[in-house]
Design an enzyme around this catalytic site. Structure first.
Site, mmCIF file in Angstrom:
data_model
loop_
_atom_site.group_PDB
_atom_site.id
_atom_site.type_symbol
_atom_site.label_atom_id
_atom_site.label_comp_id
_atom_site.label_asym_id
_atom_site.label_seq_id
_atom_site.Cartn_x
_atom_site.Cartn_y
_atom_site.Cartn_z
ATOM 1 N N ASP A 159 8.419 1.094 -22.728
ATOM 2 C CA ASP A 159 8.493 2.516 -22.408
ATOM 3 C C ASP A 159 7.372 2.882 -21.435
ATOM 4 O O ASP A 159 7.010 2.069 -20.589
ATOM 5 C CB ASP A 159 8.396 3.311 -23.718
ATOM 6 C CG ASP A 159 9.221 4.589 -23.706
ATOM 7 O OD1 ASP A 159 8.852 5.500 -22.954
ATOM 8 O OD2 ASP A 159 10.219 4.674 -24.441
ATOM 9 N N HIS A 191 6.791 9.929 -23.153
ATOM 10 C CA HIS A 191 8.013 9.400 -23.748
ATOM 11 C C HIS A 191 7.738 8.246 -24.712
ATOM 12 O O HIS A 191 8.280 8.192 -25.825
ATOM 13 C CB HIS A 191 8.945 8.959 -22.629
ATOM 14 C CG HIS A 191 10.349 8.677 -23.034
ATOM 15 N ND1 HIS A 191 10.743 7.467 -23.556
ATOM 16 C CD2 HIS A 191 11.470 9.433 -22.969
ATOM 17 C CE1 HIS A 191 12.045 7.492 -23.788
ATOM 18 N NE2 HIS A 191 12.513 8.678 -23.445
ATOM 19 N N SER A 347 17.335 8.727 -26.863
ATOM 20 C CA SER A 347 15.989 8.152 -26.864
ATOM 21 C C SER A 347 15.295 8.394 -28.184
ATOM 22 O O SER A 347 14.438 7.622 -28.595
ATOM 23 C CB SER A 347 15.122 8.807 -25.788
ATOM 24 O OG SER A 347 15.134 8.110 -24.598
#
Length: 410
Positions: A159, A191, A347
């Site tokens: 990520d 994220h 996600s």
């Protein structure tokens, strides 16, 4: 993983209303991922590398001699070895790319492309998701789980990095690896910290005692397969070199248009004993059009709302394995050691299942990824997803606590 089937990237934005951009716009001109045929020897590989370097130099020199515009390209950039798969990234002129494509050692030459994270949407109200994971898909704000809570398990997060100093990780987060040169290991986008928090944060995590390890392949909402292959290659090597296949899980909350070389990489990692959990994607379409969602041996996770309806943004279809909460979720963020945020997206759904895998690995002897996937699916609660989408399985992730001794957190 699609159990019983034959067997760039964008970070998945935390939810975006926008579909993945068209394939042509996502292609990186002059950049390629080259995969080699199965069964070639290390000697063959070294010979091939030398051959590529020679052909590349020759073609650049020929272009100069002929007075043609010369595109300065660097040649082979990085080499990857993921179980039986040998591949490399490179920057080549058109003639060199064509020469490589015709080489007898080469399986495929595929233009590199962007991969995306899922967009972030901030919403009010959160907290039902963990209760959902331990209440057989029914409404609850109480999370019940075994006290092992993923202890002794490593969760790799490919990520944007992880805010390793966040108090929620209690020292159980590691910077791991950074595939992007001249960029710090720090999570500058948020994220990766968010997804890691869903896996293992003390408050927000499914497996509250697991260790999360960053494999940074993004610094913003998009990256390329050059970096993603590099990061995944490191993850696979780190797990296999340490003999932790039965104690490790990989989460990738990323998505691009279908990209077979990386689907092959995920399948090779599976053969090496590594469990990979991925997001279905946020494009409101069949997930078979997306990578890594379409990898045959990934656990592909779609999103549900609080009321068990499939999220309007969520991809669907036969490559989906399971549904997990993906709306109004709170987790760790960047900008401080106690920062949080709320977000939606597949996600968000994927790390719920990666956390579940870590949780189950800590309390059960699951010998390989096939056994892991079977256990996750066997525990899942059927027939509660409303409008799962054409071809989708109707299964919601569940941790099985009602069949185990339990610790109750109110």
């Amino acid at each position: 993983m699609k159990l019983l089937k034959s067997s760039l990237l964008l970070l998945l934005p935390f939810v975006t209303a926008n579909p993945i951009p068209s394939e042509d716009k996502d292609i990186i001109p002059g950049r390629y991922i080259v995969t080699l045929k199965d069964g070639i020897t290390q000697e063959d590989i070294e010979y091939h590398k030398s051959w590529v370097a020679s052909v590349h130099r020759s073609n650049l020199a020929a272009a100069t001699a002929a007075g043609r515009p010369r595109l300065e390209t660097e040649g082979i950039r990085k080499f990857f070895q993921i179980h039986k798969m040998n591949a490399y990234s490179g920057a080549f002129d058109d003639q060199t790319a064509e020469d490589i494509r015709r080489n007898p050692y080469v399986k495929s030459v595929t233009p590199d492309r962007k991969v995306y994270l899922a967009d972030t949407v901030v919403q009010e109200n959160a907290g039902y998701n963990l209760g959902h994971m331990s209440s057989k898909g029914r409404h609850s704000f109480t999370y019940r789980y075994d006290s092992t809570a993923g202890e002794g398990i490593w969760a790799y997060v490919l990520d944007t990095g992880i805010n390793v100093d966040h108090i929620e990780f209690e020292g159980r987060a590691d910077s791991g690896y950074n595939a992007i040169k001249n960029v710090s290991n720090t999570d500058n986008f948020g994220h990766g910290s968010f997804t890691a928090g869903i896996i293992a944060a003390k408050t927000y995590g499914v497996a509250k005692k697991a260790t999360v390890i960053s494999a940074k392949a993004f610094d913003t909402g998009s990256s390329t397969y050059d970096y993603i292959f590099d990061a995944y290659n490191w993850v696979v090597k780190n797990i296999t070199d340490s003999g932790r296949q039965k104690k490790s899980v990989v989460n990738m909350s990323i998505s691009s248009a279908k990209y077979q070389p990386f689907d092959d990489a995920v399948d090779n990692a599976f053969e090496a004993g590594i469990t990979t959990v991925v997001a279905a994607g946020n494009d409101q379409r069949d997930a078979s059009n997306n990578t890594p969602a379409s990898a045959a041996n990934a656990i592909t996770v779609a999103s549900i709302r609080f009321d068990n309806g499939r999220s309007l943004f969520s991809n669907y279809g036969s490559v989906v394995d399971i549904f997990a909460p993906g709306e109004r979720i709170v987790s760790c963020w960047i900008g401080g050691n106690n920062a949080t945020r709320k977000a939606d997206g597949t996600s968000v759904s994927s790390p719920h299942v990666a956390g579940l895998v870590a949780y189950l690995m800590a309390i059960e002897d699951l010998p390989d990824p096939a056994a892991v996937t079977k256990r996750v699916l066997d525990l899942s609660i059927p027939d509660l997803v409303r409008d799962p989408g054409e071809g989708s399985p109707n299964r919601i992730a569940y941790n099985g606590i009602q069949e185990m001794n339990e610790t109750v957190i109110a």
